[in-house]
Design a protein around this motif. Sequence first.
Motif, PDB file in Angstrom:
ATOM      1  N   LEU A  21       1.210  -8.921  -9.661  1.00 30.53           N
ATOM      2  CA  LEU A  21       0.356  -9.121 -10.831  1.00 30.53           C
ATOM      3  C   LEU A  21      -1.099  -8.800 -10.489  1.00 30.53           C
ATOM      4  O   LEU A  21      -1.801  -8.124 -11.240  1.00 30.53           O
ATOM      5  CB  LEU A  21       0.476 -10.556 -11.340  1.00 30.53           C
ATOM      6  N   HIS A  22      -1.535  -9.280  -9.340  1.00 34.49           N
ATOM      7  CA  HIS A  22      -2.895  -9.014  -8.875  1.00 34.49           C
ATOM      8  C   HIS A  22      -3.133  -7.508  -8.751  1.00 34.49           C
ATOM      9  O   HIS A  22      -4.152  -6.986  -9.223  1.00 34.49           O
ATOM     10  CB  HIS A  22      -3.119  -9.714  -7.535  1.00 34.49           C
ATOM     11  N   LYS A  23      -2.211  -6.796  -8.141  1.00 38.79           N
ATOM     12  CA  LYS A  23      -2.345  -5.348  -7.963  1.00 38.79           C
ATOM     13  C   LYS A  23      -2.395  -4.637  -9.313  1.00 38.79           C
ATOM     14  O   LYS A  23      -3.173  -3.711  -9.511  1.00 38.79           O
ATOM     15  CB  LYS A  23      -1.218  -4.778  -7.107  1.00 38.79           C
ATOM     16  N   ARG A  24      -1.561  -5.075 -10.256  1.00 38.75           N
ATOM     17  CA  ARG A  24      -1.547  -4.446 -11.587  1.00 38.75           C
ATOM     18  C   ARG A  24      -2.879  -4.660 -12.294  1.00 38.75           C
ATOM     19  O   ARG A  24      -3.404  -3.752 -12.931  1.00 38.75           O
ATOM     20  CB  ARG A  24      -0.401  -5.016 -12.432  1.00 38.75           C
ATOM     21  N   LEU A  25      -3.440  -5.848 -12.176  1.00 41.35           N
ATOM     22  CA  LEU A  25      -4.738  -6.113 -12.779  1.00 41.35           C
ATOM     23  C   LEU A  25      -5.828  -5.263 -12.136  1.00 41.35           C
ATOM     24  O   LEU A  25      -6.723  -4.776 -12.821  1.00 41.35           O
ATOM     25  CB  LEU A  25      -5.086  -7.597 -12.674  1.00 41.35           C
ATOM     26  N   GLU A  26      -5.741  -5.069 -10.841  1.00 42.68           N
ATOM     27  CA  GLU A  26      -6.717  -4.217 -10.157  1.00 42.68           C
ATOM     28  C   GLU A  26      -6.631  -2.777 -10.640  1.00 42.68           C
ATOM     29  O   GLU A  26      -7.639  -2.099 -10.749  1.00 42.68           O
ATOM     30  CB  GLU A  26      -6.484  -4.249  -8.641  1.00 42.68           C
ATOM     31  N   GLU A  27      -5.418  -2.313 -10.920  1.00 45.03           N
ATOM     32  CA  GLU A  27      -5.223  -0.928 -11.364  1.00 45.03           C
ATOM     33  C   GLU A  27      -5.809  -0.686 -12.745  1.00 45.03           C
ATOM     34  O   GLU A  27      -6.130   0.443 -13.094  1.00 45.03           O
ATOM     35  CB  GLU A  27      -3.729  -0.588 -11.413  1.00 45.03           C
ATOM     36  N   ALA A  28      -5.910  -1.709 -13.559  1.00 44.53           N
ATOM     37  CA  ALA A  28      -6.342  -1.550 -14.949  1.00 44.53           C
ATOM     38  C   ALA A  28      -7.594  -2.358 -15.251  1.00 44.53           C
ATOM     39  O   ALA A  28      -7.736  -2.896 -16.335  1.00 44.53           O
ATOM     40  CB  ALA A  28      -5.207  -1.948 -15.885  1.00 44.53           C
ATOM     41  N   THR A  29      -8.536  -2.418 -14.306  1.00 41.63           N
ATOM     42  CA  THR A  29      -9.717  -3.257 -14.518  1.00 41.63           C
ATOM     43  C   THR A  29     -10.565  -2.775 -15.679  1.00 41.63           C
ATOM     44  O   THR A  29     -11.327  -3.550 -16.245  1.00 41.63           O
ATOM     45  CB  THR A  29     -10.592  -3.354 -13.262  1.00 41.63           C
ATOM     46  N   PHE A  30     -10.438  -1.514 -16.071  1.00 38.23           N
ATOM     47  CA  PHE A  30     -11.193  -1.055 -17.226  1.00 38.23           C
ATOM     48  C   PHE A  30     -10.621  -1.625 -18.522  1.00 38.23           C
ATOM     49  O   PHE A  30     -11.284  -1.634 -19.549  1.00 38.23           O
ATOM     50  CB  PHE A  30     -11.232   0.477 -17.290  1.00 38.23           C
ATOM     51  N   LEU A  31      -9.393  -2.101 -18.476  1.00 39.03           N
ATOM     52  CA  LEU A  31      -8.747  -2.678 -19.653  1.00 39.03           C
ATOM     53  C   LEU A  31      -8.533  -4.177 -19.537  1.00 39.03           C
ATOM     54  O   LEU A  31      -8.615  -4.893 -20.521  1.00 39.03           O
ATOM     55  CB  LEU A  31      -7.374  -2.035 -19.874  1.00 39.03           C
ATOM     56  N   LEU A  32      -8.188  -4.618 -18.360  1.00 38.88           N
ATOM     57  CA  LEU A  32      -7.829  -6.014 -18.167  1.00 38.88           C
ATOM     58  C   LEU A  32      -8.817  -6.691 -17.241  1.00 38.88           C
ATOM     59  O   LEU A  32      -9.464  -6.053 -16.418  1.00 38.88           O
ATOM     60  CB  LEU A  32      -6.420  -6.115 -17.572  1.00 38.88           C
ATOM     61  N   GLU A  33      -8.883  -7.981 -17.369  1.00 38.90           N
ATOM     62  CA  GLU A  33      -9.760  -8.775 -16.521  1.00 38.90           C
ATOM     63  C   GLU A  33      -9.275  -8.733 -15.077  1.00 38.90           C
ATOM     64  O   GLU A  33      -8.094  -8.938 -14.808  1.00 38.90           O
ATOM     65  CB  GLU A  33      -9.724 -10.215 -17.036  1.00 38.90           C
ATOM     66  N   ALA A  34     -10.176  -8.445 -14.171  1.00 37.99           N
ATOM     67  CA  ALA A  34      -9.828  -8.531 -12.762  1.00 37.99           C
ATOM     68  C   ALA A  34      -9.675 -10.007 -12.407  1.00 37.99           C
ATOM     69  O   ALA A  34     -10.419 -10.851 -12.897  1.00 37.99           O
ATOM     70  CB  ALA A  34     -10.914  -7.890 -11.908  1.00 37.99           C
ATOM     71  N   ALA A  35      -8.696 -10.313 -11.608  1.00 37.96           N
ATOM     72  CA  ALA A  35      -8.481 -11.705 -11.226  1.00 37.96           C
ATOM     73  C   ALA A  35      -8.057 -11.765  -9.767  1.00 37.96           C
ATOM     74  O   ALA A  35      -7.188 -11.016  -9.334  1.00 37.96           O
ATOM     75  CB  ALA A  35      -7.417 -12.348 -12.116  1.00 37.96           C
ATOM     76  N   SER A  36      -8.670 -12.669  -9.059  1.00 41.66           N
ATOM     77  CA  SER A  36      -8.319 -12.853  -7.657  1.00 41.66           C
ATOM     78  C   SER A  36      -7.006 -13.630  -7.560  1.00 41.66           C
ATOM     79  O   SER A  36      -6.582 -14.297  -8.513  1.00 41.66           O
ATOM     80  CB  SER A  36      -9.424 -13.621  -6.936  1.00 41.66           C
ATOM     81  N   LEU A  37      -6.402 -13.545  -6.408  1.00 45.21           N
ATOM     82  CA  LEU A  37      -5.183 -14.320  -6.168  1.00 45.21           C
ATOM     83  C   LEU A  37      -5.476 -15.813  -6.306  1.00 45.21           C
ATOM     84  O   LEU A  37      -4.601 -16.576  -6.713  1.00 45.21           O
ATOM     85  CB  LEU A  37      -4.617 -14.000  -4.791  1.00 45.21           C
ATOM     86  N   ARG A  38      -6.707 -16.225  -6.004  1.00 44.62           N
ATOM     87  CA  ARG A  38      -7.090 -17.634  -6.136  1.00 44.62           C
ATOM     88  C   ARG A  38      -7.056 -18.109  -7.588  1.00 44.62           C
ATOM     89  O   ARG A  38      -6.976 -19.300  -7.841  1.00 44.62           O
ATOM     90  CB  ARG A  38      -8.489 -17.870  -5.574  1.00 44.62           C
ATOM     91  N   ARG A  39      -7.159 -17.184  -8.529  1.00 43.06           N
ATOM     92  CA  ARG A  39      -7.033 -17.544  -9.948  1.00 43.06           C
ATOM     93  C   ARG A  39      -5.605 -17.341 -10.445  1.00 43.06           C
ATOM     94  O   ARG A  39      -5.134 -18.072 -11.304  1.00 43.06           O
ATOM     95  CB  ARG A  39      -7.993 -16.699 -10.792  1.00 43.06           C
ATOM     96  N   ILE A  40      -4.955 -16.327  -9.931  1.00 40.51           N
ATOM     97  CA  ILE A  40      -3.611 -15.990 -10.421  1.00 40.51           C
ATOM     98  C   ILE A  40      -2.598 -17.065 -10.058  1.00 40.51           C
ATOM     99  O   ILE A  40      -1.843 -17.529 -10.917  1.00 40.51           O
ATOM    100  CB  ILE A  40      -3.174 -14.610  -9.890  1.00 40.51           C
TER     101      ILE A  40
END
Length: 183
Positions: A21-40
Amino acid sequence: MALRHTLLGLLILQPRTGYALHKRLEEATFLLEAASLRRIYPTLKRLADEGLVVYEVEPQEGRPARKVYCVTEEGVTEFLQWLRAPADPGADEQRFFARFFFYGLLDRDTLLVRLQDAKEQAEGERESLRAVAMAPPPGPHGLPLDTGRVLATWGMMADYARRRVEGRVEWLAQVIARVQAEF
């Protein structure tokens, strides 16, 4: 943005580990909120505690077992309620795109309503930007102030904001027309 809904949406699309999930969010940071593993991970725990996701522990050779999360029917229901609901009137672009990313899961009529809402909101922003009046500021603390330069830079910023909103209005009109024609 509500990370919980983004995670639920991603899990509807495909079961994943917290790291995936973290990696997917990193791939789409222009669309989705970036989130650290500490939040996920705490968010996934809360979702599991609420019965919105479940996980299966998969052993791995030579490494710790991993949890693969999957959304429950209750999680799908909550996610779809959020996705179908009108967006917050003051939602920024990132929050809009966090929803738009999943709009393909909506039926055509609901999708068109949500897109029309977004277009109307952008048109309202455009109208409020047209009404912005630039007034010369008083000089700060007695320092000399080039009012013309200050007003010119403010005008440039306002022009940028107007163009950005106008581009969003035009893009949304194109998206609506495409959905009407193709969906």
